[in-house]
Structures are given as structure tokens and as C-alpha cells.
Design a protein around this motif. Structure first.
Motif, short mmCIF file in Angstrom:
data_model
loop_
_atom_site.label_atom_id
_atom_site.label_comp_id
_atom_site.label_asym_id
_atom_site.label_seq_id
_atom_site.Cartn_x
_atom_site.Cartn_y
_atom_site.Cartn_z
N GLU A 28 0.78 -1.19 0.11
CA GLU A 28 -0.08 -0.02 -0.05
C GLU A 28 1.13 1.19 0.16
OE1 GLU A 28 -3.29 0.14 2.72
OE2 GLU A 28 -3.25 -1.97 2.89
N LEU A 29 2.01 1.07 0.53
CA LEU A 29 2.96 2.32 0.84
C LEU A 29 4.46 2.09 0.56
CD1 LEU A 29 3.40 5.35 1.65
CD2 LEU A 29 3.34 4.47 4.03
N VAL A 30 4.88 2.79 -0.36
CA VAL A 30 6.54 2.64 -0.20
C VAL A 30 6.92 4.07 0.51
CG1 VAL A 30 8.56 2.54 -1.82
CG2 VAL A 30 6.35 0.98 -2.14
N VAL A 31 7.93 4.03 1.28
CA VAL A 31 8.51 4.91 1.94
C VAL A 31 10.07 5.20 1.49
CG1 VAL A 31 9.19 6.31 4.13
CG2 VAL A 31 7.05 4.86 3.81
N LEU A 32 10.41 6.11 0.87
CA LEU A 32 11.68 6.05 -0.16
C LEU A 32 12.37 7.49 0.72
CD1 LEU A 32 10.10 6.03 -3.62
CD2 LEU A 32 11.50 4.31 -2.41
N ASP A 33 13.70 7.08 0.96
CA ASP A 33 14.62 7.98 1.25
C ASP A 33 14.82 9.24 0.11
OD1 ASP A 33 16.69 9.58 2.94
OD2 ASP A 33 18.01 8.34 1.81
N MET A 34 15.58 10.02 0.34
CA MET A 34 15.74 11.11 -0.76
C MET A 34 17.35 10.89 -1.01
SD MET A 34 13.06 14.24 0.12
CE MET A 34 13.38 14.75 -1.73
N ALA A 35 18.06 11.84 -0.62
CA ALA A 35 19.55 12.00 -0.72
C ALA A 35 20.34 10.62 -0.90
CB ALA A 35 20.40 13.19 -0.06
N GLY A 36 20.70 10.07 -1.78
CA GLY A 36 21.68 8.80 -1.68
C GLY A 36 20.80 7.69 -2.20
N ALA A 180 4.03 8.50 7.81
CA ALA A 180 3.72 8.45 6.35
C ALA A 180 2.74 7.54 6.39
CB ALA A 180 4.93 7.83 5.65
N LEU A 181 2.49 6.42 7.07
CA LEU A 181 1.52 5.56 7.11
C LEU A 181 0.04 6.18 7.66
CD1 LEU A 181 1.55 2.24 8.51
CD2 LEU A 181 -0.26 3.63 9.72
N LEU A 182 0.24 7.21 8.56
CA LEU A 182 -0.98 7.39 9.11
C LEU A 182 -1.50 8.59 8.10
CD1 LEU A 182 0.21 8.01 12.73
CD2 LEU A 182 -1.79 6.53 12.15
N ARG A 183 -0.58 9.31 7.53
CA ARG A 183 -0.95 10.42 6.51
C ARG A 183 -1.61 9.87 5.31
NH1 ARG A 183 2.92 15.76 7.09
NH2 ARG A 183 3.03 15.98 9.38
N THR A 184 -1.30 8.77 5.22
CA THR A 184 -1.66 8.18 3.76
C THR A 184 -2.85 7.10 3.98
OG1 THR A 184 -0.06 6.56 3.47
CG2 THR A 184 0.34 8.35 2.36
N SER A 185 -3.22 6.75 5.30
CA SER A 185 -4.29 6.03 5.37
C SER A 185 -4.04 4.53 5.12
CB SER A 185 -5.66 6.59 5.08
OG SER A 185 -5.98 7.71 5.51
N VAL A 186 -2.83 4.25 5.38
CA VAL A 186 -2.58 2.68 4.89
C VAL A 186 -3.22 1.81 5.86
CG1 VAL A 186 -0.57 0.98 5.25
CG2 VAL A 186 -0.64 3.22 3.76
N SER A 187 -3.86 0.62 5.62
CA SER A 187 -4.47 -0.03 6.52
C SER A 187 -3.35 -1.03 7.49
CB SER A 187 -5.42 -1.15 5.62
OG SER A 187 -4.53 -2.02 5.16
N ARG A 188 -2.47 -1.35 6.98
CA ARG A 188 -1.73 -2.20 7.98
C ARG A 188 -0.27 -1.94 7.79
NH1 ARG A 188 -3.21 -8.05 5.83
NH2 ARG A 188 -1.05 -8.52 6.88
N VAL A 189 0.86 -2.01 8.83
CA VAL A 189 2.12 -1.79 8.74
C VAL A 189 2.86 -2.64 7.91
CG1 VAL A 189 2.68 -2.86 10.89
CG2 VAL A 189 4.04 -0.56 10.37
N ASP A 190 2.63 -3.86 7.79
CA ASP A 190 3.18 -4.67 6.91
C ASP A 190 3.05 -4.75 5.65
OD1 ASP A 190 0.82 -6.09 7.04
OD2 ASP A 190 1.40 -8.04 7.59
#
Length: 250
Positions: A28-36, A180-190
Motif C-alpha cells: 500500500e505504501l513505499v517510503v523512500l529516502d531522498m539523498a543517496g 507516512a502510514l498515518l497520513r496516507t491512511s494505510v491499513s496495515r504496517v506490514d
């Protein structure tokens, strides 16, 4: 400042449920770092750090500066202001050093431009087309985050962008992925994937309970460091994430 000496990694995480059930758990969600990770660094962070030291004198030249640079490298991915607080003699000195760092980074970015890591923008489009939410998370302040976003034209490609101050704490704490999970309303952390180029990114992803924590080799830390910090997978670059997640099969 949090380092890694007192953090115990459970390497059984490498056999994570997410990896075993990649085909059955919907991402449901991919959290990506920026620099590097998604944005080329080309040593800009270190160069801006040295300029900040020269302009403010918060750390002297010679061995002290070499030790400070070693600390910077070890804590890449963490909140920049927290790094300066660990190195400077006082909070006031840390604030001045951080301001000087941001000025120097902005100057270098304006003079040399900002470039995405090869394949990063294609990945953003693929994730969006697949219905996966995208978060860009960084150890930089909002000011630098916005400079990068505007230079690359990525504001409309992602769902949320986060700096440490906006999440509560920076890496290696779990606040950035969980916010990020909370702000995008993702249903489950896994159903969350965390991707970065530093040990701090890996520790943050693990602490958040993300289903998959992925290291990339386009930034600060090598494969051994990323795996020692608990990475489930280590890729040559962000361009390989699409295949890992099966997006290229859709």
C-alpha cells in the motif's frame, strides 16, 4: 544522538513475513529516502558540512574535523540538526552550524543542479500507476527537502513528503515511516516498504514494523553495513525495486 552501538538487530528479520508472502500481501505504501536513494548526492552533504565548519568554526580543522566527518558518515540519514547538536559545543552553535550547512547545500544545489538517481522517477510513475502510495522521507529540514522537490518537479508524483521535525523524531526512530502510514491512511504496517541507503534507514524501517526494509547501494553505506543494520534486501539501486516488488509484471 542515537548511534548503533546499543541497538540489537534480530537477523531473523531477514526472513520476514513480507518477503515470504510478497505475493499475498498487497503493498500500500513505499517510503523512500531522498539523498543517496532517489536523489544523487555526489558528496554534496559532506561538502556542505565542511563549508559549514569553515564558516562557523563549530568544529576546528585537523583531527577534530576528520572525526566529525567520520561521525557524519556513520549517522547519514539521521536528522541533520541532531547531528550538529551531537558535535557542537552548545545548542546555539548547533543551530548556527545547521543554518550554515543549509545555506551551503542550497548554494551547491543552485550552482551544480539536482539530479535524480537513474530510474527513480520511472519508479515513482510505476508506483503511482499501480495504486501504491508514495512517501519521500529525509533527514534534511523542510527547506532542503523543498529545494530538492522543486528542482526535480516531484511534488505531484508523491503523496507525502516528510522531514524529521514534521514526524516527531528522525531516524533511526520509527516516526518517519509511521507518520507516512498515518497520513496516507494505510491499513496495515506490514503493507509498508521502507527503502534507503543508510543503516539509519534500515533501523527506522525495522522499528516501524514495515513489512519489507530495502537497502540501496547508491548512497552512503555499503552492503555489509546495510545488512548488519537489518536490511531484508539490498539492491544496486532504486531502479531495481520495481522488479523486487513485482511491478514490472503488472
Amino acid at each position: 544522538m542515537t548511534t548503533f552501538d546499543d541497538i540489537v538487530i534480530d537477523h531473523s528479520k531477514a526472513e520476514s513475513a513480507f518477503s515470504d508472502e510478497l505475493e499475498t500481501i498487497e503493498i500500500e505504501l513505499v517510503v523512500l529516502d531522498m539523498a543517496g536513494t532517489t536523489v544523487k548526492d555526489e558528496g554534496v552533504v559532506e561538502r556542505a558540512f565542511v563549508l559549514a565548519a569553515e564558516r562557523t568554526g563549530f568544529v576546528s580543522a585537523g583531527d577534530d574535523r576528520d572525526e566529525a566527518l567520520d561521525y557524519l558518515r556513520a549517522t547519514m540519514g539521521q536528522s541533520r540538526i541532531e547531528v550538529f547538536r551531537a558535535l557542537a559545543a552548545s545548542d546555539d552553535d548547533a543551530e548556527r552550524a545547521n543554518d550554515a550547512f543549509e545555506d551551503a547545500y542550497a548554494e551547491i544545489a543552485a550552482a551544480e543542479g539536482v539530479q535524480a538517481v537513474a530510474g527513480a522517477e520511472d519508479l515513482l510513475h510505476e508506483l503511482r500507476e499501480s495504486g501504491v502510495k508514495i512517501a519521500l522521507a529525509t533527514g534534511f529540514s523542510r527547506r532542503i527537502c523543498d529545494i530538492l522537490l522543486d528542482a526535480l518537479g516531484w511534488r505531484e508524483l508523491v503523496d507525502v513528503t516528510l522531514s524529521p521535525a514534521e514526524a516527531g523524531r528522525g531516524r533511526p526512530f520509527p516516526d518517519l515511516p509511521l507518520t507516512a502510514l498515518l497520513r496516507t491512511s494505510v491499513s496495515r504496517v506490514d503493507a509498508v516498504v521502507v527503502v534507503g541507503d543508510t543503516a539509519s534507514d534500515m533501523l527506522s524501517g525495522i522499528a516501524s514494523g514495515a513489512g519489507l526494509v530495502v537497502g540501496v547501494l547508491t548512497g552512503a553505506h555499503d552492503e555489509a553495513t546495510l545488512r548488519d543494520a537489518g536490511a531484508d534486501e539490498v539492491l544496486e539501486s532504486i531502479a531495481d525495486l520495481s522488479e523486487l516488488l513485482g511491478l514490472d509484471e503488472e
